[in-house]
Design a protein around this motif. Structure first.
Motif, PDB file in Angstrom:
ATOM      1  N   SER A  11       0.802  -1.226   0.000  1.00 56.05           N
ATOM      2  CA  SER A  11       0.000   0.000   0.000  1.00 56.05           C
ATOM      3  C   SER A  11       0.835   1.276   0.000  1.00 56.05           C
ATOM      4  O   SER A  11       0.394   2.325   0.486  1.00 56.05           O
ATOM      5  CB  SER A  11      -0.965   0.013   1.201  1.00 56.05           C
ATOM      6  N   VAL A  37      -1.098  -5.061  -0.421  1.00 56.56           N
ATOM      7  CA  VAL A  37      -1.641  -4.290   0.698  1.00 56.56           C
ATOM      8  C   VAL A  37      -0.894  -4.619   1.988  1.00 56.56           C
ATOM      9  O   VAL A  37      -0.014  -5.468   2.031  1.00 56.56           O
ATOM     10  CB  VAL A  37      -3.157  -4.544   0.877  1.00 56.56           C
ATOM     11  N   GLY A  38      -1.298  -3.919   3.064  1.00 53.35           N
ATOM     12  CA  GLY A  38      -0.656  -4.074   4.358  1.00 53.35           C
ATOM     13  C   GLY A  38       0.376  -2.986   4.598  1.00 53.35           C
ATOM     14  O   GLY A  38       1.006  -2.494   3.656  1.00 53.35           O
ATOM     15  N   PRO A  43      -4.407   1.289   0.094  1.00 53.91           N
ATOM     16  CA  PRO A  43      -4.758  -0.053  -0.416  1.00 53.91           C
ATOM     17  C   PRO A  43      -5.554  -0.025  -1.716  1.00 53.91           C
ATOM     18  O   PRO A  43      -5.254  -0.788  -2.643  1.00 53.91           O
ATOM     19  CB  PRO A  43      -5.573  -0.663   0.729  1.00 53.91           C
ATOM     20  N   HIS A  61      -0.231 -10.918   3.464  1.00 49.72           N
ATOM     21  CA  HIS A  61      -1.010  -9.765   3.908  1.00 49.72           C
ATOM     22  C   HIS A  61      -2.266  -9.605   3.057  1.00 49.72           C
ATOM     23  O   HIS A  61      -3.331  -9.247   3.582  1.00 49.72           O
ATOM     24  CB  HIS A  61      -0.158  -8.495   3.858  1.00 49.72           C
ATOM     25  N   ASP A  62      -2.149  -9.862   1.773  1.00 47.63           N
ATOM     26  CA  ASP A  62      -3.332  -9.850   0.912  1.00 47.63           C
ATOM     27  C   ASP A  62      -4.360 -10.868   1.404  1.00 47.63           C
ATOM     28  O   ASP A  62      -5.560 -10.582   1.477  1.00 47.63           O
ATOM     29  CB  ASP A  62      -2.954 -10.201  -0.537  1.00 47.63           C
ATOM     30  N   VAL A  65      -6.134  -9.702   4.626  1.00 46.83           N
ATOM     31  CA  VAL A  65      -7.158  -8.692   4.351  1.00 46.83           C
ATOM     32  C   VAL A  65      -8.378  -9.328   3.694  1.00 46.83           C
ATOM     33  O   VAL A  65      -9.528  -8.962   3.990  1.00 46.83           O
ATOM     34  CB  VAL A  65      -6.581  -7.569   3.459  1.00 46.83           C
ATOM     35  N   ILE A  82      -3.471  -4.365   9.054  1.00 48.83           N
ATOM     36  CA  ILE A  82      -4.507  -5.215   8.453  1.00 48.83           C
ATOM     37  C   ILE A  82      -5.888  -4.720   8.867  1.00 48.83           C
ATOM     38  O   ILE A  82      -6.795  -4.594   8.031  1.00 48.83           O
ATOM     39  CB  ILE A  82      -4.316  -6.688   8.857  1.00 48.83           C
ATOM     40  N   ASP A  83      -6.058  -4.432  10.151  1.00 46.13           N
ATOM     41  CA  ASP A  83      -7.354  -3.923  10.619  1.00 46.13           C
ATOM     42  C   ASP A  83      -7.705  -2.607   9.926  1.00 46.13           C
ATOM     43  O   ASP A  83      -8.851  -2.411   9.502  1.00 46.13           O
ATOM     44  CB  ASP A  83      -7.313  -3.712  12.140  1.00 46.13           C
ATOM     45  N   THR A  85      -6.635  -1.539   7.043  1.00 47.90           N
ATOM     46  CA  THR A  85      -6.904  -1.812   5.632  1.00 47.90           C
ATOM     47  C   THR A  85      -8.299  -2.399   5.435  1.00 47.90           C
ATOM     48  O   THR A  85      -9.033  -1.998   4.520  1.00 47.90           O
ATOM     49  CB  THR A  85      -5.849  -2.763   5.048  1.00 47.90           C
ATOM     50  N   LYS A  86      -8.690  -3.329   6.291  1.00 52.31           N
ATOM     51  CA  LYS A  86     -10.016  -3.957   6.167  1.00 52.31           C
ATOM     52  C   LYS A  86     -11.127  -2.919   6.329  1.00 52.31           C
ATOM     53  O   LYS A  86     -12.213  -3.064   5.758  1.00 52.31           O
ATOM     54  CB  LYS A  86     -10.156  -5.067   7.214  1.00 52.31           C
ATOM     55  N   ILE A  94     -11.423  -6.290  -2.202  1.00 58.93           N
ATOM     56  CA  ILE A  94     -11.244  -7.522  -1.423  1.00 58.93           C
ATOM     57  C   ILE A  94     -11.471  -8.732  -2.320  1.00 58.93           C
ATOM     58  O   ILE A  94     -10.732  -9.726  -2.251  1.00 58.93           O
ATOM     59  CB  ILE A  94     -12.196  -7.546  -0.213  1.00 58.93           C
TER      60      ILE A  94
END
Length: 243
Positions: A11, A37-38, A43, A61-62, A65, A82-83, A85-86, A94
């Motif tokens: 990201s 991501v991550g 992202p 990491h992908d 997520v 991660i949190d 990004t989600k 996603i």
């Protein structure tokens, strides 16, 4: 044919934009080795680049997520990212992550994030893991990421020996017959070899030469943005040290 090989964007949009600008028009295809991501704050913008890559695979990491794997074993900073990004990535993106394969086999090489033995999670950093993966290779070349360390493991079939060549800075390597190669292009967005500059590889399939590149990007503006968003100091400060 000339191929750009990149990995571990995490990201980091400014780094990705700089690397892509360098590759565009200079290579025929771009291969991506996972973890788009991550860690970083862009992202959606980075996932949008997936359509520009000829072949791509998923990273750990992908997968975290996308809900494919747990991230309980990640450190606290990786879990924070991660949190975050989600909460900030689109549902559409996603789904794009979920659809990425773990391994891509081309005619004469493999693409994978971690390793052929464990595509998402194995770190190729010691003799035993490297040797086990060389034994699995039916093709002579495998590109991998995950460690964020630019370098090449070489297996001599004649000598039955493994060698390692680090590419902290730029350099070239000629691929020879009678050898197998595990090649890590380093990280676009999170180098960890002590050099903060983005790392990537160009592979000339005709001459069998791989060339490692390092390029600068606007690191200071990225750090300011991450700080403004409330990212932990560790995540934005480490970028300047390549650690």
């Amino acid at each position: 044919m000339r191929v750009g090989v990149i990995s571990d964007i995490h990201s980091n949009l400014p780094a990705l934009e700089r690397v892509y600008k360098n590759l565009e028009g200079e290579v025929d295809e771009i291969y991506f080795l996972g973890d788009i991501v991550g860690y970083g704050p862009f992202p959606n913008e980075c996932v949008d680049y997936l359509k520009k890559f000829s072949f791509k695979v998923i990273g750990n990491h992908d997968a975290a997520v996308a809900g494919i794997r747990s991230y309980d074993d990640f450190n606290e900073y990786a879990r924070f990212a991660i949190d975050w990004t989600k909460e900030n990535i689109s549902i559409e993106n996603i789904e794009k992550l979920k659809n990425l394969p773990q391994i891509k086999e081309l005619e004469d090489l493999y693409l994978v994030h971690g390793s052929l033995r464990d595509p998402l999670d194995e770190y190729l950093i010691n003799y035993y893991s490297v040797f086990a993966n060389f034994e699995l290779m039916e093709k002579n070349i495998a590109f991998f990421g995950h460690t964020h360390l630019a370098g090449v493991f070489i297996f001599s079939e004649k000598e039955k020996e493994i060698y390692y060549v680090s590419f902290i800075n730029e350099g070239k390597l000629k691929l020879e017959r009678g050898h197998k190669y595990l090649i890590n292009p380093g990280s676009v967005g999170q180098p960890r070899d002590g050099n903060w500059k983005s790392s990537y590889v160009v592979y000339d399939t005709r001459s069998k030469v791989i060339e490692f590149y390092r390029v600068e990007y606007n690191l200071e503006s990225l750090q300011k943005y991450m700080k403004m968003l409330g990212f932990p100091r560790h995540l934005w400060e480490r970028l300047q040290y390549g650690r």
